[in-house]
Design an enzyme around this catalytic site. Structure first.
Site, short mmCIF file in Angstrom:
data_model
loop_
_atom_site.label_atom_id
_atom_site.label_comp_id
_atom_site.label_asym_id
_atom_site.label_seq_id
_atom_site.Cartn_x
_atom_site.Cartn_y
_atom_site.Cartn_z
N GLY A 143 0.97 -1.24 -0.25
CA GLY A 143 -0.18 0.03 -0.07
C GLY A 143 1.01 1.41 -0.07
N ARG A 226 0.57 -4.31 11.24
CA ARG A 226 -0.40 -4.62 12.49
C ARG A 226 0.18 -5.93 13.02
NH1 ARG A 226 -5.56 -2.35 11.90
NH2 ARG A 226 -5.74 -3.31 14.04
N GLU A 255 -1.44 -4.87 22.75
CA GLU A 255 -0.73 -3.65 23.03
C GLU A 255 -1.50 -2.97 24.18
OE1 GLU A 255 -0.93 -1.30 19.57
OE2 GLU A 255 0.65 -2.56 18.38
N HIS A 274 3.99 1.42 19.21
CA HIS A 274 2.93 1.90 18.00
C HIS A 274 3.10 3.46 17.81
CE1 HIS A 274 -0.80 0.45 16.05
NE2 HIS A 274 -0.35 1.28 15.27
#
Length: 319
Positions: A143, A226, A255, A274
């Site tokens: 992407g 992810r 997380e 993150h």
């Protein structure tokens, strides 16, 4: 038209959106202050509304997410069938790419160890390391983020192998292109493996014991997509066995990563919370602000929205 804005933007970004549409009624709130009544009374939501609210509302024409991921929103029953969903793909690529290359260089050049040495005032050269120059990099997920990575890694004269769901003409800065079904054949070639995947049914635990065993023993594995794409227990076991030159994780399955996780303690692992993307970065704020403005124009003109999400695949629709 009433537009409810929940996205965590700065005041200058919010003003730019509002000033672009003087005839639209904007309501500015956040997930800490928004109410169900606000959601019931708006036509469009800019940002990621909390699932504590009922979002299955016929009045909601569109939700313009401020995240690239949309997996929770495409689940059946969360949104009304008439509601259009868009993601923020394109927003984070530049910031996350810099973070990713920083992780790689930190591992390659022993910078984590040298930081410890500085605290001890210790002058001790390390005669080990790894070069990114002319290496083979496999990017899993092409992407916006994957392409941004490829473009910048070309400056290191890397050979870039891309992995995506479906084949397409060979993109610029990609030397070889394969689909996910070819992953097992491609992984043994890689000096560096970077996963930049969204979460879908197909990507959960895509990287597991079998796939780690296919990678070079001195490979560097980076996950900035992810956390669900990686089986944490299998990764921990691979590290314990001495596999990998280094591992960089900005995302993990659970997380925050538990304090007692063994992943914290490996010398050849870099873990960040993150934090590679997000709206602390000016590039992200500017891109998302302009994307929102373009999509509101599309809504007003009854045009297809940018980054519209396919509820069946969880990916952006192809135009």
């Amino acid at each position: 038209m009433k537009i409810l804005v929940l996205a965590p933007l700065q005041q200058e970004n919010l003003q730019k959106i509002e000033q672009s549409f003087p005839n639209i009624n904007f309501i500015f709130s956040s997930n800490q202050t928004v109410t169900q009544e606000m959601i019931d009374d708006c036509d469009v939501i800019v940002g990621n509304p909390s699932f504590q609210f009922d979002l299955n509302k016929e009045n909601l024409q569109a939700i313009l997410l401020n995240s690239a991921g949309s997996d929770e929103y495409v689940k059946k029953g969360i949104l009304h069938p008439h509601t259009i969903l868009t993601n923020a793909s394109g927003t984070y690529g530049k910031a996350i790419t810099e973070h990713t290359i920083g992780m790689i260089l930190m591992l390659n050049k022993n910078l984590k160890t040298y930081a410890y040495h500085m605290k001890d005032h210790l002058w001790r050269p390390l005669l080990t390391g790894k070069e990114l120059y002319k290496s083979t990099v496999v990017i899993v997920g092409l992407g916006d983020l994957g392409y941004e990575l490829a473009k910048r890694l070309k400056a290191f004269d890397c050979k870039i192998i891309g992995i995506k769901r479906t084949l397409s003409p060979l993109p610029k800065d990609i030397d070889e292109l394969y689909t996910t079904k070819d992953l097992n054949q491609v992984l043994p070639k890689a000096d560096f493996i970077i996963t930049a995947l969204p979460q879908t049914k197909e990507t959960i635990h895509l990287f597991n014991k079998e796939r780690f065993s296919l990678m070079k023993k001195d490979a560097v594995f980076i996950n900035i997509g992810r956390g669900s794409a990686v089986n944490t227990q299998d990764l921990q076991e691979a590290l314990e066995s001495g596999h990998f030159f280094g591992v960089g994780l900005d995302v993990v399955e659970e997380e925050p990563l538990p304090e007692n996780s063994a992943l914290w303690d490996f010398d050849n692992t870099i873990i960040t919370p993150h934090a590679s993307g997000g709206y602390v970065w000016n590039s992200a704020r500017q891109y998302y602000t302009d994307l929102v403005i373009r999509n509101i124009h599309h809504i007003l003109n009854h045009e297809q929205l940018e980054n519209e999400v396919d509820f069946q695949t969880g990916y952006r629709k192809t135009v």
